[in-house]
Scaffold this motif. Structure first.
Motif, PDB file in Angstrom:
ATOM      1  N   LEU A 453      29.353  38.499  81.085  1.00  9.80           N
ATOM      2  CA  LEU A 453      28.992  37.105  81.303  1.00  9.80           C
ATOM      3  C   LEU A 453      28.441  36.929  82.715  1.00  9.80           C
ATOM      4  N   GLU A 455      27.663  35.087  86.114  1.00  4.90           N
ATOM      5  CA  GLU A 455      28.348  34.028  86.853  1.00  4.90           C
ATOM      6  C   GLU A 455      27.455  32.778  86.928  1.00  4.90           C
ATOM      7  N   PRO A 459      29.345  25.290  82.040  1.00  2.92           N
ATOM      8  CA  PRO A 459      30.647  25.077  81.391  1.00  2.92           C
ATOM      9  C   PRO A 459      30.449  24.597  79.957  1.00  2.92           C
ATOM     10  N   LEU A 463      31.035  32.085  74.900  1.00  4.51           N
ATOM     11  CA  LEU A 463      31.148  33.403  75.506  1.00  4.51           C
ATOM     12  C   LEU A 463      30.978  34.494  74.458  1.00  4.51           C
ATOM     13  N   TYR A 496      40.696  28.667  81.630  1.00 11.12           N
ATOM     14  CA  TYR A 496      39.381  29.276  81.768  1.00 11.12           C
ATOM     15  C   TYR A 496      38.552  29.164  80.492  1.00 11.12           C
ATOM     16  N   VAL A 497      39.197  29.366  79.328  1.00 17.53           N
ATOM     17  CA  VAL A 497      38.471  29.390  78.066  1.00 17.53           C
ATOM     18  C   VAL A 497      39.272  28.665  77.002  1.00 17.53           C
ATOM     19  N   TYR A 507      34.705  29.616  74.115  1.00 15.38           N
ATOM     20  CA  TYR A 507      33.859  28.846  75.010  1.00 15.38           C
ATOM     21  C   TYR A 507      34.474  28.840  76.414  1.00 15.38           C
ATOM     22  N   SER A 508      33.607  28.733  77.421  1.00 11.56           N
ATOM     23  CA  SER A 508      34.071  28.662  78.807  1.00 11.56           C
ATOM     24  C   SER A 508      34.472  27.226  79.146  1.00 11.56           C
ATOM     25  N   SER A 511      32.423  27.035  85.110  1.00  7.91           N
ATOM     26  CA  SER A 511      31.554  28.102  85.583  1.00  7.91           C
ATOM     27  C   SER A 511      32.377  29.155  86.325  1.00  7.91           C
ATOM     28  N   PHE A 512      31.993  30.448  86.187  1.00  3.47           N
ATOM     29  CA  PHE A 512      32.707  31.538  86.831  1.00  3.47           C
ATOM     30  C   PHE A 512      31.936  32.002  88.065  1.00  3.47           C
ATOM     31  N   VAL A 542      36.470  40.293  79.491  1.00  4.72           N
ATOM     32  CA  VAL A 542      35.350  39.510  79.999  1.00  4.72           C
ATOM     33  C   VAL A 542      34.976  40.042  81.376  1.00  4.72           C
TER      34      VAL A 542
END
Length: 807
Positions: A453, A455, A459, A463, A496-497, A507-508, A511-512, A542
């Motif tokens: 994934l 960065e 959002p 994923l 986070y998910v 799904y996220s 944002s990471f 992930v």
């Protein structure tokens, strides 16, 4: 629809007129007849020769003959009777089309002496043509909003006949929404018009099928139903063997009706008082009167049958007559055993034990003695068996474990065979449905998934989608997905998910950031809806992929106090290649995104200074002259190698001063005075520095290797990667390690070789690390080299890099 004039016998009538001329006798006769005239039809009830004043002998002697002005010879003279007869069928429509009057002129020539007689034969129309439409179908599209009363012209029919035999009127089949109006136009022609009488509703009825009938003025002489159908015999007798197969012909009955059309059409049927047992055995063809067997006869049940047959015409009122058929059944030994299913279970659970009753049945044979002794047999390999009870009764029971996932339904074929000679047998198929038991957990397509994934994603974006299947059925196979609770950087993974419980899409939540979180794990569970429910788990790894979202950060010269401005001093006596200062910057990104290059963007004198593209060293390009300004300013731009490019700038202010070279000259002079002492001390410092760096690197590697091996023993997986490169201006070693469920720890050492000064920087990048914070600076230099060792095992990562100067 066409009504025709019907005639059993055609008779022709003629009207004659005589005209005489002076030089040659010319007689003109006019005869009127109705077409069609067949071959040999007489035109007149009087002798043709007598009308001309001739005897029968004159026809031969004087060579009387008839000529037609129309070209085709339709008429001739019967010499034996002296009559004018028709040679060929006359079609009025072909001769005169739709003309009201149709006259066919004839010339009768008589010789010795020469006489010429002219005869006009008027062809009268008969109703031998039905009105006809050019098209059999006429489609009209009408909107349901059309107002009542609107007319729609229809196609006119054509009738070649004339007068009363021509087209007279139209009729329309009954419909509550439409009616028919006849509109007359020139020449008496009639146009049918469709009139809308009621509002249309397409939702109730989308298509209206109407029949338009064109009728002429002919007269149809209709037959009346005044004759009863008559059978050839009042009683038929036949002997049939009981072994005759289904559909076998038995006997033919025959009735006749002298009426015409529907009044003479006969329909055969079994008598209304025929018992159901006979109806089940015999069938009569309604058109031919032939009788057939519907099923096999049985002498043991009944030896003779008497069947009443009815013959009924289709007239109105219908006329009917009757006869009887006696069928004697001849006995043969054709009774096979019969299997009777008494009761059965609708379904059997797949976890049923051995001996569970599935169905109850009995067997019988109408024969006696050895012919009535019956044995039953099941197919080989069947998980069922027959258990006898009493008086030819049996129970069908299970004999081995059942598995619905292997066979959800069995069609058990039971064969019954008697002891006759030859033996007769029959078969019975019993369907057995196996009901599901929740004995299979959901299974993922693979035990673990790797997801890569980028960065800074949006959002709420998807994923990955995991998928599981369940071999069970119904509720036992309905799967719901969930994420098992675990920690990522001491925070629940559900922060986070999240996962769609119906389809397994992950799904996220936000944002990471690769610089904060590089990798984490998700434990996904698939659970069915059975009772009790079964479940299985899968691991989703992930991996966050780095994006170039960090600009280079300047470490030296420090800009904490003076912003982006750095003040440097140098002597005017500096020669070409003199090191003024060294700009050092780092990038929080990884890989190509962290490769840094330096470039002079602006300069007071571009010919005096240069900056090394990879090391950031600022040196003189030539010797300083007296004409050079004492204050020099350089704007140095620092760029990374990412996409898009990130950059930073630093301003270096350089003061050219006289006399700064004297202390250096004194130092060099003292070094020359005591060369051996100074040289030995510097050499010692360099050796100690290199030894310290080597020992530090070795100890770090050993510690991380031991930690990785311990982690691999506990978790069963290890990822060890060591890489030393010469791809950039900064020599650095990066080490990644730690549990994948927690944030990987990262240490990086950066070494920037210089000819006169060297920096050794230790940086720990993490969510709290400021790359502008410099832990220590020391002299260091690493040789140019490139080597790589990789061992891909999870979950530990060890990654070391060296980037050397590229010039």
């Amino acid at each position: 629809m066409t009504k025709r004039m019907g005639f059993r016998d055609w008779r022709w009538q003629a009207l004659w007129w005589h005209h005489f001329f002076s030089s040659v006798e010319y007689n003109r006769r006019t005869n009127s007849l109705q077409h069609p005239g067949g071959d040999g039809t007489r035109l007149s009830s009087w002798k043709f020769s007598q009308r001309l004043g001739l005897g029968l002998s004159d026809i031969f002697d004087r060579k009387l003959h008839v000529a037609s002005e129309a070209g085709k010879q339709y008429f001739s003279v019967d010499a034996g009777k002296g009559e004018l007869v028709v040679n060929d069928r006359i079609d009025r429509e072909a001769l005169c089309a739709q003309s009201a009057s149709c006259v066919l002129p004839l010339q009768v020539v008589v010789e010795n002496p020469l006489q010429l007689h002219r005869i006009e034969v008027e062809i009268r129309d008969v109703n031998d043509n039905a009105p006809n439409f050019l098209k059999s179908d006429h489609v009209i599209e009408i909107a349901e909003s059309t107002v009542v009363g609107v007319r729609f012209p229809l196609e006119m029919a054509e009738d070649p006949d004339v007068g009363n035999n021509g087209l007279k009127t139209y009729t329309l089949s009954k419909d509550e929404c439409f009616s028919l109006k006849i509109k007359e136009i020139e020449n008496g022609r009639k146009i049918p018009e469709l009139v809308l009488n009621k509002s249309l509703d397409r939702e109730k009825k989308a298509i209206h099928s109407l029949f338009l009938t064109a009728m002429d003025g002919g007269i149809n002489v209709l037959d009346i139903n005044d004759n009863v159908p008559l059978f050839e015999n009042t009683l038929y007798k036949i002997a049939v063997q009981e072994s005759s197969s289904n559909g076998s012909f038995v006997i033919a009955t025959k009735a006749t009706d002298i009426d015409e059309g529907p009044n003479g059409e006969i329909e055969y049927s079994l008598g209304v008082h025929t018992p159901p047992s006979v109806l089940a055995l015999f069938h009569i063809d309604p058109v031919t009167g032939d009788i057939y067997l519907k099923q096999q006869l049985d002498h043991e049940t009944q030896t003779s049958y008497r069947i009443d047959i009815s013959a009924k015409d289709k007239g109105f009122p219908k006329m009917e007559s009757h006869c009887s058929v006696q069928v004697d059944v001849l006995d043969v030994n054709d009774n096979p055993p019969e299997i009777v299913l008494t009761s059965k279970s609708t379904s059997v659970p797949e976890d049923s034990g051995s001996g569970t009753v599935v169905a109850l049945l009995s067997v019988r044979d109408l024969d006696s003695g050895e012919n009535g002794k019956v044995t039953l047999k099941l197919p080989k390999g069947s998980p069922f068996t027959l258990k006898p009870s009493f008086s030819n009764n049996y129970a069908l029971v299970t004999s081995s474990p059942l598995d619905r996932e292997s066979f959800s339904e069995y069609n058990i074929e039971i064969t019954a065979t008697d002891s006759g000679s030859p033996p007769l047998s029959s078969k019975k198929t019993i369907p057995v449905s196996i009901t599901d038991v929740n004995d299979n957990p959901p299974m993922f397509t693979q035990p673990s998934y790797n997801v890569y994934l980028k960065e800074n994603g949006v959002p709420g974006s998807i994923l990955y989608s995991v998928s599981a299947s369940d071999l069970d059925f119904g509720e036992n196979a309905k799967i719901s997905y969930s994420i098992l609770d675990s920690k990522v950087q001491d925070v629940s993974v559900s922060s986070y998910v999240y996962i769609n419980s119906d389809n397994g899409s992950i799904y996220s939540m936000h944002s990471f950031d690769y610089e904060k979180l590089k990798v984490f794990q998700i434990q996904v569970q698939a659970k069915d809806q059975g009772s009790p429910s079964l479940s299985s788990n899968a691991t989703v790894h992930v991996f966050i992929l780095d994006q170039n979202d960090n600009a280079p950060a300047v470490i030296y010269p420090s800009s904490a106090a003076l912003g982006s401005l750095s003040h440097q001093r140098m002597p005017r006596s500096a020669k070409a290649g003199h090191l003024v200062t060294k700009v050092t910057a780092v990038d929080a990104d990884s890989g190509h995104n962290a490769w840094i290059s330096y470039k002079v963007s602006e300069a007071t004198d571009a010919s005096l200074f240069t900056v090394n593209l990879y090391t950031g060293e600022v040196r003189t390009k030539r010797a300083v002259s007296e004409q050079d300004d004492s204050s020099q300013r350089l704007l140095i731009e620092i760029k990374d190698d990412g996409e898009p490019v990130q950059s930073a700038t630093v301003t270096v202010s350089i003061l050219l001063e006289d006399g700064l070279h004297e202390p250096i000259l004194d130092l060099r002079h003292k070094s020359m005075v005591e060369p051996s002492k100074k040289t030995g001390r510097i050499t010692l410092y360099l050796i100690l520095s290199l030894a310290s760096v080597s020992v530090l690197s070795l100890v770090t590697f050993v510690i991380l290797a031991v930690k990785c091996m311990r982690s691999s023993r506990s978790s069963g997986s290890l990822n060890l990667q060591i890489q030393l490169n010469t791809d950039g201006p900064i020599k650095y070693v990066e080490v990644l390690g730690g549990d994948m469920l927690s944030q990987s720890q990262s240490f990086r050492s950066c070494m920037s070789p210089m000819s006169e000064y060297s920096d050794f920087t230790l940086i720990k990048p993490s969510s709290t690390t400021d790359f502008k914070e410099v832990i220590s600076v020391l002299d260091a230099s690493l040789p140019d080299s490139t080597w790589t060792f990789e061992s891909q095992q999870h979950p530990e990562h060890l990654h070391c890099k060296e980037l050397d100067e590229r010039e």
